[in-house]
Design a protein around this motif. Structure first.
Motif, PDB file in Angstrom:
ATOM      1  N   ARG A   7       0.805  -1.207   0.000  1.00  0.00           N
ATOM      2  CA  ARG A   7       0.000   0.000   0.000  1.00  0.00           C
ATOM      3  C   ARG A   7       0.843   1.265   0.000  1.00  0.00           C
ATOM      4  NH1 ARG A   7      -5.523  -0.884   1.755  1.00  0.00           N
ATOM      5  NH2 ARG A   7      -5.484   1.238   2.537  1.00  0.00           N
ATOM      6  N   ARG A  10       0.355   5.848   0.182  1.00  0.00           N
ATOM      7  CA  ARG A  10      -0.795   6.494  -0.429  1.00  0.00           C
ATOM      8  C   ARG A  10      -1.555   7.303   0.603  1.00  0.00           C
ATOM      9  NH1 ARG A  10      -4.482   2.215  -3.033  1.00  0.00           N
ATOM     10  NH2 ARG A  10      -4.185   1.379  -0.969  1.00  0.00           N
ATOM     11  N   LYS A  79      -9.497   9.992   1.186  1.00  0.00           N
ATOM     12  CA  LYS A  79      -9.019   9.340  -0.031  1.00  0.00           C
ATOM     13  C   LYS A  79      -8.243  10.354  -0.858  1.00  0.00           C
ATOM     14  CE  LYS A  79     -11.540   5.576   0.714  1.00  0.00           C
ATOM     15  NZ  LYS A  79     -10.922   4.320   1.090  1.00  0.00           N
ATOM     16  N   GLU A  80      -7.258   9.843  -1.577  1.00  0.00           N
ATOM     17  CA  GLU A  80      -6.476  10.694  -2.463  1.00  0.00           C
ATOM     18  C   GLU A  80      -6.555  10.127  -3.863  1.00  0.00           C
ATOM     19  OE1 GLU A  80      -1.996  12.614  -2.575  1.00  0.00           O
ATOM     20  OE2 GLU A  80      -2.875  11.993  -0.671  1.00  0.00           O
ATOM     21  N   CYS A  81      -6.599  11.027  -4.846  1.00  0.00           N
ATOM     22  CA  CYS A  81      -6.745  10.619  -6.235  1.00  0.00           C
ATOM     23  C   CYS A  81      -5.841  11.512  -7.092  1.00  0.00           C
ATOM     24  CB  CYS A  81      -8.215  10.776  -6.638  1.00  0.00           C
ATOM     25  SG  CYS A  81      -8.593  10.227  -8.301  1.00  0.00           S
ATOM     26  N   PHE A  86     -12.342   9.558  -9.877  1.00  0.00           N
ATOM     27  CA  PHE A  86     -12.162   8.784  -8.653  1.00  0.00           C
ATOM     28  C   PHE A  86     -12.773   7.393  -8.831  1.00  0.00           C
ATOM     29  CE2 PHE A  86     -13.370   7.209  -4.485  1.00  0.00           C
ATOM     30  CZ  PHE A  86     -12.193   7.394  -3.775  1.00  0.00           C
ATOM     31  N   GLN A  89     -13.687   1.679  -6.605  1.00  0.00           N
ATOM     32  CA  GLN A  89     -13.022   0.531  -5.981  1.00  0.00           C
ATOM     33  C   GLN A  89     -12.140   0.981  -4.817  1.00  0.00           C
ATOM     34  OE1 GLN A  89     -10.789  -1.123  -9.240  1.00  0.00           O
ATOM     35  NE2 GLN A  89      -8.987   0.138  -8.825  1.00  0.00           N
ATOM     36  N   ASN A  90     -11.864   2.284  -4.721  1.00  0.00           N
ATOM     37  CA  ASN A  90     -11.092   2.815  -3.591  1.00  0.00           C
ATOM     38  C   ASN A  90     -11.926   2.925  -2.316  1.00  0.00           C
ATOM     39  OD1 ASN A  90      -8.942   2.987  -5.301  1.00  0.00           O
ATOM     40  ND2 ASN A  90      -8.966   5.201  -5.483  1.00  0.00           N
ATOM     41  N   HIS A  92     -14.348   0.661   0.009  1.00  0.00           N
ATOM     42  CA  HIS A  92     -14.642  -0.755   0.199  1.00  0.00           C
ATOM     43  C   HIS A  92     -16.059  -0.951   0.736  1.00  0.00           C
ATOM     44  CE1 HIS A  92     -10.459  -1.499  -0.638  1.00  0.00           C
ATOM     45  NE2 HIS A  92     -10.155  -0.545   0.229  1.00  0.00           N
ATOM     46  N   ILE A 113     -11.972  13.845  -0.156  1.00  0.00           N
ATOM     47  CA  ILE A 113     -11.164  13.387  -1.285  1.00  0.00           C
ATOM     48  C   ILE A 113     -10.265  14.524  -1.741  1.00  0.00           C
ATOM     49  CG2 ILE A 113     -11.150  12.454  -3.626  1.00  0.00           C
ATOM     50  CD1 ILE A 113     -13.877  11.226  -3.071  1.00  0.00           C
ATOM     51  N   SER A 143     -16.905   4.799 -11.382  1.00  0.00           N
ATOM     52  CA  SER A 143     -16.090   5.924 -10.929  1.00  0.00           C
ATOM     53  C   SER A 143     -16.958   7.171 -11.032  1.00  0.00           C
ATOM     54  CB  SER A 143     -14.852   6.080 -11.818  1.00  0.00           C
ATOM     55  OG  SER A 143     -15.236   6.370 -13.156  1.00  0.00           O
TER      56      SER A 143
END
Length: 177
Positions: A7, A10, A79-81, A86, A89-90, A92, A113, A143
């Protein structure tokens, strides 16, 4: 089991900024929000036994942060993109389930995000996250694009460090009344 070293780092900049923001909120008595650690089982160490080089997550985590903002229970995941799209699937399924149950208990769940490619940060209300999630479950896009987010929920980033999400939280609360 997911491997710790797969991982990488991230989201570490986003997480560090949120931790600093939450500490500022705590000092100013605006909110008490804590990062929820994910339990790991170390498997391998470096030769000096100072650093873990391989570990496995013991269980599925819920969300990254839990807390209370002046009597309002909140939970959120950060979350980071790198792009303007986006991937869902990031997020869960167990996180969506936890956030749904949290909302059912009259808490406020959301995502933060950070779109690193354009240096923009968004508060994504639970209802919007679920709209994208349900669209994907119904066979639609897996997405969403940054442009699909409510621009009123763009989070002000001050000094490249603090992510002031309480303003967006207030908008979310106002929209529920």
């Amino acid at each position: 089991m997911a491997s710790w070293n797969s991982r990488g780092l991230r989201g570490s900049m986003l997480e560090e900024s949120l931790n600093m923001t939450n500490e500022k909120y705590r000092r100013e008595k605006l909110a008490l929000v804590q990062k929820i650690p994910t339990p790991i089982t170390p498997m391998e160490f470096d030769k000096e036994h100072h650093h873990i080089t391989l570990a496995y997550f013991e269980q599925k985590s819920t969300v990254d942060y839990l807390g209370n903002v002046q009597g309002v229970p909140i939970c959120f995941d950060a979350k980071e993109c790198a792009t303007d799209t986006f991937p869902l699937q990031n997020i869960h399924e167990h996180q969506v389930e936890f956030m749904t149950e949290f909302e059912e208990q009259e808490g406020i769940a959301f995502l933060i995000i950070y779109f690193s490619g354009c240096n923009l940060c968004y508060y994504v209300p639970y209802r919007d996250m679920m709209r994208f999630w349900d669209r994907a479950l119904g066979g639609g896009r897996k997405s969403f694009r940054r442009e699909e987010l409510d621009q009123e929920y763009q989070i002000r980033v001050q000094g490249e460090v603090f992510i002031h999400y309480l303003e967006a939280l207030q908008k979310d609360l106002d929209s529920r009344e």
